[in-house]
Design a protein around this motif. Structure first.
Motif, PDB file in Angstrom:
ATOM      1  N   SER A 164       0.872  -1.171   0.000  1.00  0.00           N
ATOM      2  CA  SER A 164       0.000   0.000   0.000  1.00  0.00           C
ATOM      3  C   SER A 164       0.912   1.225   0.000  1.00  0.00           C
ATOM      4  O   SER A 164       1.715   1.404   0.920  1.00  0.00           O
ATOM      5  CB  SER A 164      -0.881  -0.030   1.250  1.00  0.00           C
ATOM      6  N   ARG A 199      -0.764  12.477  -4.785  1.00  0.00           N
ATOM      7  CA  ARG A 199      -0.861  11.096  -5.255  1.00  0.00           C
ATOM      8  C   ARG A 199       0.530  10.475  -5.140  1.00  0.00           C
ATOM      9  O   ARG A 199       1.537  11.188  -5.151  1.00  0.00           O
ATOM     10  CB  ARG A 199      -1.402  11.039  -6.693  1.00  0.00           C
ATOM     11  N   LEU A 200       0.556   9.142  -5.053  1.00  0.00           N
ATOM     12  CA  LEU A 200       1.784   8.462  -4.615  1.00  0.00           C
ATOM     13  C   LEU A 200       2.219   7.322  -5.526  1.00  0.00           C
ATOM     14  O   LEU A 200       1.381   6.606  -6.067  1.00  0.00           O
ATOM     15  CB  LEU A 200       1.537   7.849  -3.225  1.00  0.00           C
ATOM     16  N   ASN A 241      -9.965  10.262   6.849  1.00  0.00           N
ATOM     17  CA  ASN A 241     -10.524  10.086   5.497  1.00  0.00           C
ATOM     18  C   ASN A 241      -9.846   8.936   4.764  1.00  0.00           C
ATOM     19  O   ASN A 241     -10.108   8.701   3.586  1.00  0.00           O
ATOM     20  CB  ASN A 241     -10.396  11.376   4.678  1.00  0.00           C
ATOM     21  N   LEU A 247      -3.476   9.568   2.813  1.00  0.00           N
ATOM     22  CA  LEU A 247      -2.240  10.059   3.415  1.00  0.00           C
ATOM     23  C   LEU A 247      -2.363  11.570   3.587  1.00  0.00           C
ATOM     24  O   LEU A 247      -2.684  12.283   2.628  1.00  0.00           O
ATOM     25  CB  LEU A 247      -1.040   9.760   2.504  1.00  0.00           C
TER      26      LEU A 247
HETATM   27  C1  B12 Z   1      -7.859  -0.019  -4.959  1.00  0.00           C
HETATM   28  C2  B12 Z   1      -7.767   1.447  -4.603  1.00  0.00           C
HETATM   29  C3  B12 Z   1      -8.955   2.143  -4.398  1.00  0.00           C
HETATM   30  C4  B12 Z   1     -10.326   1.457  -4.261  1.00  0.00           C
HETATM   31  C5  B12 Z   1     -10.395   0.833  -2.855  1.00  0.00           C
HETATM   32  C6  B12 Z   1     -10.747  -0.613  -2.902  1.00  0.00           C
HETATM   33  C7  B12 Z   1     -10.176  -1.320  -1.674  1.00  0.00           C
HETATM   34  N1  B12 Z   1     -10.702  -2.495  -1.383  1.00  0.00           N
HETATM   35  O1  B12 Z   1      -9.291  -0.803  -1.026  1.00  0.00           O
HETATM   36  C8  B12 Z   1     -11.331   2.646  -4.425  1.00  0.00           C
HETATM   37  C9  B12 Z   1     -11.776   2.707  -5.875  1.00  0.00           C
HETATM   38  C10 B12 Z   1     -12.588   2.607  -3.550  1.00  0.00           C
HETATM   39  C11 B12 Z   1     -10.422   3.835  -4.140  1.00  0.00           C
HETATM   40  C12 B12 Z   1     -10.911   5.117  -3.859  1.00  0.00           C
HETATM   41  C13 B12 Z   1     -10.109   6.226  -3.766  1.00  0.00           C
HETATM   42  N2  B12 Z   1      -8.806   6.317  -4.029  1.00  0.00           N
HETATM   43 CO1  B12 Z   1      -7.687   4.782  -4.236  1.00  0.00          CO
HETATM   44  N3  B12 Z   1      -6.446   3.433  -4.410  1.00  0.00           N
HETATM   45  C14 B12 Z   1      -6.503   2.091  -4.517  1.00  0.00           C
HETATM   46  C15 B12 Z   1      -5.106   1.455  -4.606  1.00  0.00           C
HETATM   47  C16 B12 Z   1      -4.825   1.119  -6.055  1.00  0.00           C
HETATM   48  C17 B12 Z   1      -4.913   0.217  -3.746  1.00  0.00           C
HETATM   49  C18 B12 Z   1      -5.381   0.377  -2.297  1.00  0.00           C
HETATM   50  C19 B12 Z   1      -5.447  -0.932  -1.632  1.00  0.00           C
HETATM   51  O2  B12 Z   1      -4.511  -1.672  -1.638  1.00  0.00           O
HETATM   52  N4  B12 Z   1      -6.586  -1.207  -1.126  1.00  0.00           N
HETATM   53  C20 B12 Z   1      -6.858  -2.490  -0.532  1.00  0.00           C
HETATM   54  C21 B12 Z   1      -6.968  -2.242   0.942  1.00  0.00           C
HETATM   55  C22 B12 Z   1      -7.713  -3.392   1.555  1.00  0.00           C
HETATM   56  O3  B12 Z   1      -5.596  -2.204   1.343  1.00  0.00           O
HETATM   57  P1  B12 Z   1      -4.912  -1.019   2.137  1.00  0.00           P
HETATM   58  O4  B12 Z   1      -5.829   0.110   2.313  1.00  0.00           O
HETATM   59  O5  B12 Z   1      -3.618  -0.726   1.492  1.00  0.00           O
HETATM   60  O6  B12 Z   1      -4.552  -1.657   3.542  1.00  0.00           O
HETATM   61  C23 B12 Z   1      -5.377  -2.604   4.155  1.00  0.00           C
HETATM   62  C24 B12 Z   1      -4.740  -3.966   4.162  1.00  0.00           C
HETATM   63  O7  B12 Z   1      -3.879  -4.219   3.108  1.00  0.00           O
HETATM   64  C25 B12 Z   1      -4.051  -4.020   5.451  1.00  0.00           C
HETATM   65  N5  B12 Z   1      -2.723  -3.416   5.577  1.00  0.00           N
HETATM   66  C26 B12 Z   1      -1.954  -2.806   4.656  1.00  0.00           C
HETATM   67  N6  B12 Z   1      -0.850  -2.360   5.189  1.00  0.00           N
HETATM   68  C27 B12 Z   1      -0.922  -2.694   6.504  1.00  0.00           C
HETATM   69  C28 B12 Z   1      -0.033  -2.446   7.551  1.00  0.00           C
HETATM   70  C29 B12 Z   1      -0.329  -2.908   8.816  1.00  0.00           C
HETATM   71  C30 B12 Z   1       0.626  -2.622   9.938  1.00  0.00           C
HETATM   72  C31 B12 Z   1      -1.509  -3.635   9.059  1.00  0.00           C
HETATM   73  C32 B12 Z   1      -1.810  -4.182  10.419  1.00  0.00           C
HETATM   74  C33 B12 Z   1      -2.415  -3.857   7.999  1.00  0.00           C
HETATM   75  C34 B12 Z   1      -2.096  -3.372   6.748  1.00  0.00           C
HETATM   76  O8  B12 Z   1      -4.917  -3.245   6.294  1.00  0.00           O
HETATM   77  C35 B12 Z   1      -5.487  -2.186   5.576  1.00  0.00           C
HETATM   78  C36 B12 Z   1      -6.903  -1.914   6.001  1.00  0.00           C
HETATM   79  O9  B12 Z   1      -7.738  -3.025   5.766  1.00  0.00           O
HETATM   80  C37 B12 Z   1      -4.199   2.612  -4.061  1.00  0.00           C
HETATM   81  C38 B12 Z   1      -2.769   2.655  -4.608  1.00  0.00           C
HETATM   82  C39 B12 Z   1      -1.838   1.646  -3.942  1.00  0.00           C
HETATM   83  N7  B12 Z   1      -1.090   0.942  -4.754  1.00  0.00           N
HETATM   84  O10 B12 Z   1      -1.806   1.518  -2.733  1.00  0.00           O
HETATM   85  C40 B12 Z   1      -5.024   3.852  -4.446  1.00  0.00           C
HETATM   86  C41 B12 Z   1      -4.930   5.102  -3.600  1.00  0.00           C
HETATM   87  C42 B12 Z   1      -5.011   4.713  -2.144  1.00  0.00           C
HETATM   88  N8  B12 Z   1      -6.177   5.879  -3.943  1.00  0.00           N
HETATM   89  C43 B12 Z   1      -6.029   7.124  -3.935  1.00  0.00           C
HETATM   90  C44 B12 Z   1      -7.100   8.057  -4.121  1.00  0.00           C
HETATM   91  C45 B12 Z   1      -6.703   9.514  -4.243  1.00  0.00           C
HETATM   92  C46 B12 Z   1      -8.437   7.631  -4.166  1.00  0.00           C
HETATM   93  C47 B12 Z   1      -9.717   8.471  -4.300  1.00  0.00           C
HETATM   94  C48 B12 Z   1      -9.709   9.927  -3.819  1.00  0.00           C
HETATM   95  C49 B12 Z   1     -10.307   8.421  -5.740  1.00  0.00           C
HETATM   96  C50 B12 Z   1      -9.654   9.317  -6.756  1.00  0.00           C
HETATM   97  N9  B12 Z   1     -10.327  10.369  -7.176  1.00  0.00           N
HETATM   98  O11 B12 Z   1      -8.531   9.049  -7.132  1.00  0.00           O
HETATM   99  C51 B12 Z   1     -10.663   7.602  -3.446  1.00  0.00           C
HETATM  100  C52 B12 Z   1     -10.481   7.944  -1.967  1.00  0.00           C
HETATM  101  C53 B12 Z   1     -11.051   6.970  -1.019  1.00  0.00           C
HETATM  102  C54 B12 Z   1     -10.483   7.225   0.358  1.00  0.00           C
HETATM  103  N10 B12 Z   1     -11.043   8.206   1.076  1.00  0.00           N
HETATM  104  O12 B12 Z   1      -9.507   6.578   0.754  1.00  0.00           O
HETATM  105  C55 B12 Z   1      -4.586   7.535  -3.646  1.00  0.00           C
HETATM  106  C56 B12 Z   1      -4.443   8.102  -2.233  1.00  0.00           C
HETATM  107  C57 B12 Z   1      -3.503   9.295  -2.132  1.00  0.00           C
HETATM  108  C58 B12 Z   1      -3.454   9.809  -0.717  1.00  0.00           C
HETATM  109  N11 B12 Z   1      -3.274  11.116  -0.562  1.00  0.00           N
HETATM  110  O13 B12 Z   1      -3.567   9.057   0.213  1.00  0.00           O
HETATM  111  C59 B12 Z   1      -3.808   6.165  -3.895  1.00  0.00           C
HETATM  112  C60 B12 Z   1      -2.591   5.957  -3.015  1.00  0.00           C
HETATM  113  C61 B12 Z   1      -3.427   6.140  -5.403  1.00  0.00           C
HETATM  114  C62 B12 Z   1      -2.382   7.165  -5.848  1.00  0.00           C
HETATM  115  N12 B12 Z   1      -1.972   7.102  -7.109  1.00  0.00           N
HETATM  116  O14 B12 Z   1      -1.916   8.002  -5.114  1.00  0.00           O
HETATM  117  N13 B12 Z   1      -9.131   3.529  -4.251  1.00  0.00           N
END
Ligand code: B12
Ligand code: SF4
Ligand code: SF4
Length: 249
Positions: free
Chosen positions: A127, A156-157, A143, A146
Motif C-alpha cells: 500500500s 498522489r503516490l 478520510n 495520506l
Molecule cells: C484499490 C484502490 C482504491 C479502491 C479501494 C478498494 C479497496 N478495497 O481498497 C477505491 C476505488 C474505492 C479507491 C478510492 C479512492 N482512491 Co484509491 N487506491 C486504490 C489502490 C490502487 C490500492 C489500495 C489498496 O490496496 N486497497 C486495498 C486495501 C484493503 O488495502 P490497504 O488500504 O492498502 O490496507 C489494508 C490492508 O492491506 C491491510 N494493511 C496494509 N498495510 C498494513 C499495515 C499494517 C501494519 C496492518 C496491520 C495492515 C495493513 O490493512 C489495511 C486496512 O484493511 C491505491 C494505490 C496503492 N497501490 O496503494 C489507491 C490510492 C489509495 N487511492 C487514492 C485516491 C486519491 C483515491 C480516491 C480519492 C479516488 C480518486 N479520485 O482518485 C478515493 C479515496 C477513497 C479514500 N477516502 O480513501 C490515492 C491516495 C492518495 C493519498 N493522498 O492518500 C492512492 C494511493 C493512489 C495514488 N496514485 O496516489 N481507491
C-alpha cells in the motif's frame, strides 16, 4: 555497485518533479501482513522510496471530468518519476520494483466484481499510503488518505522497492499526527457524498458505489470530496525546499 546516497536520490527525484520524497527501511514493514511487505515484491528488499506529486485543489473542484483528468495526469507523472528512480538504481547496480498506479479506464462493470475489491488491490503488493507513513511523509487520516504537513491529503503516490541500503527517514511524531488530523475534526465525514467515512474508518464498497460510474463517464475515479474538505495542509505549512539537480550517471 557504485555508492548512491539517500540525499542524491532525493535530489534526483525532486529534479524530476517529485513534490515529496521519503525513504523507509524495509524492516519497518516487519509487522505488516506478509503479502504487504516489500519482500513480497522483491526478495532481499532493503528500502522503499515513496514519492508524492501534489493535487491542485482548484482543478479537482471544477467538475468531475477535469478532476478525473487531473488524477490521470498525476498518475502518469508519478509513474514516470518512479521509473526514472528505478533507472538510477539500475545504473548503480541495484534492483528495483516500481509500484505505479493505473492510468485511465477500467471497465466499470468489472468494478462490481468481488475481484475488484479484493484481488486487484492486492496485485499492487504494498500500500503506497502505508509506505509513505513508514517513509516519514505523513499519517493516514480519518478520510483514509495520506495526510502530509505540506499538502494535507492533496497528493498522489508511487513507490520503488529496492535492495539499495539507503538511509531512512524518521516517522512523524504523535504530536505531528494530532496536529494534522485533530481528534475533534470530522469535516470529511459530512462531505463524502456516499456516506463512506465515519468513526469506524472507510466503507470501500460505499466509496466505490459513488466513483464506479466515473470510469465509464470520465475515464477515471473523479470524486475527491475527501481531499477537498480536509483542512490539513492549510493550517500546517512546511517551507518549500529547492534542490540542486543531480546529473544522471
Ligand atoms: C484499490 C484502490 C482504491 C479502491 C479501494 C478498494 C479497496 N478495497 O481498497 C477505491 C476505488 C474505492 C479507491 C478510492 C479512492 N482512491 Co484509491 N487506491 C486504490 C489502490 C490502487 C490500492 C489500495 C489498496 O490496496 N486497497 C486495498 C486495501 C484493503 O488495502 P490497504 O488500504 O492498502 O490496507 C489494508 C490492508 O492491506 C491491510 N494493511 C496494509 N498495510 C498494513 C499495515 C499494517 C501494519 C496492518 C496491520 C495492515 C495493513 O490493512 C489495511 C486496512 O484493511 C491505491 C494505490 C496503492 N497501490 O496503494 C489507491 C490510492 C489509495 N487511492 C487514492 C485516491 C486519491 C483515491 C480516491 C480519492 C479516488 C480518486 N479520485 O482518485 C478515493 C479515496 C477513497 C479514500 N477516502 O480513501 C490515492 C491516495 C492518495 C493519498 N493522498 O492518500 C492512492 C494511493 C493512489 C495514488 N496514485 O496516489 N481507491
Ligand atoms: S472518493 Fe468520494 S465517495 Fe469516496 S470516500 Fe472520498 S468523498 Fe467519499
Ligand atoms: S477532514 Fe478532519 S478528520 Fe477528516 S482527515 Fe482531514 S483533518 Fe482528519
Amino acid at each position: 555497485m557504485s555508492p548512491l546516497s539517500s540525499a542524491e536520490l532525493k535530489q534526483y527525484a525532486r529534479s524530476k518533479g517529485a513534490d515529496l520524497v521519503g525513504i523507509a527501511a524495509a524492516d519497518r514493514f516487519d509487522e505488516y501482513p506478509e503479502e504487504r511487505r516489500p519482500a513480497a515484491l522483491l526478495p532481499g528488499a532493503r528500502s522503499v522510496i515513496v514519492i508524492g506529486v501534489r493535487v491542485l485543489a482548484d482543478t479537482i473542484r471544477t467538475n468531475l471530468l477535469l478532476s478525473a483528468l487531473h488524477h490521470i495526469t498525476l498518475n502518469i507523472h508519478h509513474n514516470q518519476i518512479a521509473y526514472d528512480i528505478g533507472r538510477v538504481l539500475d545504473d548503480h547496480g541495484y534492483r528495483a520494483v516500481v509500484v505505479p498506479h493505473r492510468v485511465g479506464n477500467l471497465d466499470p462493470d468489472s468494478r462490481t466484481s468481488p475481484d475488484y475489491m479484493n484481488i486487484y488491490p492486492r496485485l499492487f503488493g504494498i500500500s503506497t499510503r502505508h509506505a509513505a507513513v513508514e517513509a516519514g511523509l505523513g499519517i493516514i487520516g480519518k478520510n483514509s488518505l495520506l495526510l502530509t504537513p505540506r499538502f494535507g491529503p492533496r497528493q498522489r503516490l508511487a513507490a520503488v522497492v529496492t535492495d539499495a541500503p539507503l538511509e531512512a527517514d524518521p516517522r512523524l511524531t504523535a504530536e505531528q499526527a494530532e496536529q494534522l488530523c485533530p481528534l475533534n475534526c470530522k469535516a470529511c465525514f459530512s462531505a463524502c457524498p456516499g456516506a463512506a467515512l465515519g468513526t469506524e474508518g472507510i466503507d470501500w464498497q460505499k466509496c466505490n458505489e459513488i466513483i464506479r460510474s466515473h470510469n465509464g463517464k470520465y475515464g477515471y475515479s473523479a470524486c475527491s470530496e475527501c481531499m477537498l474538505s480536509c483542512p490539513a495542509g492549510k493550517r500546517v505549512m512546511n517551507p518549500v525546499k529547492t534542490n540542486k539537480v543531480l546529473e544522471h550517471p
